[in-house]
Motif scaffolding. Structure first.
Motif, short mmCIF file in Angstrom:
data_model
loop_
_atom_site.label_atom_id
_atom_site.label_comp_id
_atom_site.label_asym_id
_atom_site.label_seq_id
_atom_site.Cartn_x
_atom_site.Cartn_y
_atom_site.Cartn_z
N LYS A 106 -0.01 -26.07 2.78
CA LYS A 106 -1.03 -25.75 1.78
C LYS A 106 -1.28 -24.25 1.70
O LYS A 106 -1.50 -23.69 0.63
N LYS A 107 -1.22 -23.60 2.87
CA LYS A 107 -1.40 -22.15 2.90
C LYS A 107 -0.25 -21.45 2.18
O LYS A 107 -0.45 -20.41 1.52
N ALA A 108 0.95 -22.01 2.27
CA ALA A 108 2.10 -21.44 1.57
C ALA A 108 1.89 -21.50 0.06
O ALA A 108 2.27 -20.57 -0.67
N VAL A 109 1.28 -22.58 -0.43
CA VAL A 109 0.97 -22.68 -1.86
C VAL A 109 0.00 -21.57 -2.26
O VAL A 109 0.16 -20.91 -3.30
N ASP A 110 -1.02 -21.34 -1.43
CA ASP A 110 -1.99 -20.27 -1.71
C ASP A 110 -1.31 -18.91 -1.75
O ASP A 110 -1.67 -18.05 -2.57
N ILE A 111 -0.34 -18.71 -0.87
CA ILE A 111 0.37 -17.42 -0.83
C ILE A 111 1.13 -17.20 -2.13
O ILE A 111 1.12 -16.09 -2.70
N TYR A 112 1.79 -18.25 -2.64
CA TYR A 112 2.54 -18.10 -3.89
C TYR A 112 1.61 -17.90 -5.09
O TYR A 112 1.96 -17.19 -6.04
N GLU A 113 0.44 -18.53 -5.07
CA GLU A 113 -0.53 -18.30 -6.14
C GLU A 113 -0.99 -16.84 -6.15
O GLU A 113 -1.12 -16.22 -7.21
N THR A 114 -1.23 -16.30 -4.96
CA THR A 114 -1.62 -14.89 -4.86
C THR A 114 -0.46 -13.98 -5.26
O THR A 114 -0.66 -12.95 -5.92
N SER A 115 0.76 -14.37 -4.88
CA SER A 115 1.94 -13.58 -5.25
C SER A 115 2.11 -13.54 -6.76
O SER A 115 2.51 -12.51 -7.33
N GLU A 116 1.78 -14.65 -7.43
CA GLU A 116 1.86 -14.67 -8.90
C GLU A 116 0.87 -13.68 -9.51
O GLU A 116 1.18 -12.98 -10.47
N LYS A 117 -0.32 -13.59 -8.96
CA LYS A 117 -1.32 -12.64 -9.46
C LYS A 117 -0.86 -11.20 -9.26
O LYS A 117 -1.06 -10.34 -10.11
N ILE A 118 -0.23 -10.96 -8.08
CA ILE A 118 0.28 -9.60 -7.81
C ILE A 118 1.39 -9.24 -8.80
O ILE A 118 1.44 -8.12 -9.33
N THR A 119 2.27 -10.19 -9.07
CA THR A 119 3.36 -9.95 -10.01
C THR A 119 2.83 -9.74 -11.42
O THR A 119 3.30 -8.86 -12.16
N ARG A 120 1.84 -10.53 -11.82
CA ARG A 120 1.26 -10.39 -13.15
C ARG A 120 0.58 -9.02 -13.32
O ARG A 120 0.54 -8.47 -14.44
N ALA A 121 0.08 -8.45 -12.21
CA ALA A 121 -0.60 -7.15 -12.28
C ALA A 121 0.37 -6.02 -12.65
O ALA A 121 -0.08 -4.94 -13.07
N GLU A 122 1.68 -6.28 -12.52
CA GLU A 122 2.65 -5.24 -12.90
C GLU A 122 2.57 -4.93 -14.39
O GLU A 122 2.96 -3.84 -14.83
N MET A 123 2.09 -5.89 -15.21
CA MET A 123 1.99 -5.67 -16.66
C MET A 123 0.68 -5.00 -17.06
O MET A 123 0.43 -4.76 -18.23
N MET A 124 -0.16 -4.71 -16.07
CA MET A 124 -1.44 -4.06 -16.33
C MET A 124 -1.32 -2.55 -16.16
O MET A 124 -0.55 -2.08 -15.32
N PRO A 125 -2.09 -1.77 -16.92
CA PRO A 125 -2.09 -0.31 -16.70
C PRO A 125 -2.80 0.02 -15.39
O PRO A 125 -3.61 -0.76 -14.89
N SER A 126 -2.47 1.15 -14.85
CA SER A 126 -3.13 1.61 -13.63
C SER A 126 -3.97 2.83 -13.94
O SER A 126 -3.52 3.75 -14.64
N LEU A 127 -5.19 2.81 -13.45
CA LEU A 127 -6.12 3.92 -13.66
C LEU A 127 -6.38 4.58 -12.32
O LEU A 127 -6.79 3.91 -11.37
N SER A 128 -6.16 5.90 -12.25
CA SER A 128 -6.34 6.64 -11.01
C SER A 128 -7.16 7.89 -11.26
O SER A 128 -7.15 8.45 -12.35
N ALA A 129 -7.85 8.32 -10.22
CA ALA A 129 -8.56 9.60 -10.25
C ALA A 129 -7.79 10.59 -9.38
O ALA A 129 -7.20 10.19 -8.36
N PHE A 130 -7.76 11.85 -9.80
CA PHE A 130 -7.02 12.85 -9.03
C PHE A 130 -7.80 14.16 -8.99
O PHE A 130 -8.64 14.43 -9.86
N ALA A 131 -7.51 14.94 -7.97
CA ALA A 131 -8.10 16.27 -7.84
C ALA A 131 -7.17 17.11 -6.99
O ALA A 131 -6.47 16.59 -6.13
N GLY A 132 -7.15 18.45 -7.27
CA GLY A 132 -6.27 19.31 -6.51
C GLY A 132 -6.72 20.77 -6.56
O GLY A 132 -7.47 21.18 -7.46
#
Length: 439
Positions: A267-293
């Protein structure tokens, strides 16, 4: 004085000899089943490896949490700056311009990921799920190792029982042989009866030696598994046969099995794959970062002539990035993860069914062991009575030696089977606990 000195030396030699023999034989140690399991958890080599896996998994979670922290870089550069040349556009003329030759730069940059579709959060969750999976794997491995070590322990108990049975039957065989020799000297039996009696006694002593050899082998396996000195002679607790709890109802063990480590792992393996799907889906999202230098550099080459001076500047802002290729690459990855999740769900269903089958089989085998023990106890009593009758008949010359030896062999076989059946009940009970995930 000389005689006293010889006596003292003799006593000292006997003491040293006795201590040597004692050291070779080893020190006996009675171990209960509870203590057996505790020593197994603490010292078994396989479980030590599993504990290391848990420590690694815990550290993987801490490493994953690093993604929540800002990225900070500091740099220091020193370099040699050569003279510049100004060349006409047709490369006809060239003019050398003197430049400050020593250059150096000090810079510091920081960035912080603000949002990426939950990738960081889900990444940490995935590692936490893997840590839980490792702990469940340890629990499953622990139960298997416990049952394995318990098998060695009960085999050792069984061998000690067999040793006692053989010793008792050797004493009876020696008494029979004395009677046979007495009858032979009186001319009441032939030499053939004496040979048969000696042959049976020899076979019993050989069987006893085999039992002792097997005991030493098992003792070595147990001392290794429990982390004890190899000179330790393990003696099983004699009360284990009388202290085995009665089994509960079948439905109780089926209910226990719902929390079996193997089922929870799938059952825990199923949860891991569900979380992995969310991580993979996040690749299609933009990333917002703050920077300073901030940067301090020398020389200043943007002016003419170049100035051998420092320039300092800083910047801060937000950065929005989007991987366009993720729109046509990531859907294929998501589809693959979904297939893997479907497989994990099927494996979870299969594991639940297989454990239910194993619990059912273990419960039936436990009841079978109890029934077999009752039957073999009756057989033992009947064989004892049969041997007593045949021994009385032979002593009164109303039966031949072959009948007595046959009765003796039946008695020995019945005693060994009964002793083994008692051990089988103990093993069947703990096997039932293991199959239901409660060992």
């Amino acid at each position: 004085k000389f005689k006293m000195k010889k006596i003292t030396m003799l006593l000292l030699g006997l003491f040293v000899f006795s201590q040597t023999i004692y050291a070779q034989q080893g020190q006996e140690r009675t171990i209960t089943i509870k203590e057996l399991f505790e020593l197994t958890k603490e010292n078994h080599p396989n479980l030590k490896v599993s504990k290391t896996d848990i420590a690694i998994a815990k550290q993987d979670v801490e490493v994953a949490k690093n993604a929540q922290l800002p990225t900070l870089n500091a740099a220091l550069q020193g370099y040699y700056l050569g003279d510049a040349h100004i060349i006409d556009k047709d490369f006809s003329n060239s003019t050398r311009v003197d430049m400050p030759h020593f250059g150096n730069t000090f810079s510091i940059d920081a960035s912080q990921l603000i949002w990426k579709g939950g990738m960081v959060k889900n990444g940490i969750k995935a590692q936490s799920l893997k840590e839980e999976l490792t702990e469940l794997n340890y629990q499953s491995n622990e139960q298997s190792i416990k049952l394995l070590v318990l098998g060695y322990y009960l085999d050792l108990y069984q061998l000690l029982n067999q040793k006692s049975v053989y010793q008792q039957n050797i004493q009876l065989a020696e008494q029979r042989l004395q009677n046979i020799n007495k009858f032979y000297n009186q001319g009441m039996v032939t030499r053939n009866d004496v040979i048969r009696g000696e042959l049976q006694l020899s076979n019993l002593k050989l069987a006893l030696q085999v039992v002792e050899n097997n005991r030493q082998i098992l003792n070595k396996q147990l001392t290794t598994a429990l982390g004890l000195s190899e000179n330790t002679q393990i003696v099983p607790d004699e009360t284990i046969l009388s202290n085995v709890p009665k089994a509960l109802l079948m439905e109780d063990y089926r209910a226990f099995a719902q929390n079996h480590p193997t089922i929870l792992m799938t059952k825990k393996a199923v949860d891991i794959y569900e979380t992995s799907e969310k991580i993979t889906r996040a690749e299609m999202m933009p990333s917002l970062s703050a920077f300073a230098g901030n940067q301090l550099a020398r020389p200043i080459t943007t002016s003419t002539p170049a100035l051998d001076m420092y320039t300092n500047g800083w910047s801060a802002g937000l950065s929005l990035n989007f991987n366009i290729d993720a729109l046509y690459k990531t859907p294929k990855k998501i589809k693959q993860v979904r297939f893997e999740k479907d497989k994990a769900i099927a494996q979870a269903n299969e594991a639940e069914q297989m454990i239910d089958v194993a619990v059912n089989a273990a419960y039936i085998k436990y009841n079978e062991a109890v029934t077999q023990n009752n039957t073999l106890e009756t057989n033992k009593e009947l064989s004892d009575e049969n041997y007593r009758i045949m021994n009385s008949k032979y002593n009164n010359q109303l039966a031949i030696l072959l009948d007595l030896i046959d009765a003796s062999n039946q008695k020995l076989d019945a005693e060994l089977q009964f002793a083994n059946s008692e051990i089988s009940i103990v093993y069947a009970y703990y096997k039932l606990l293991k199959e239901s995930g409660n060992l």
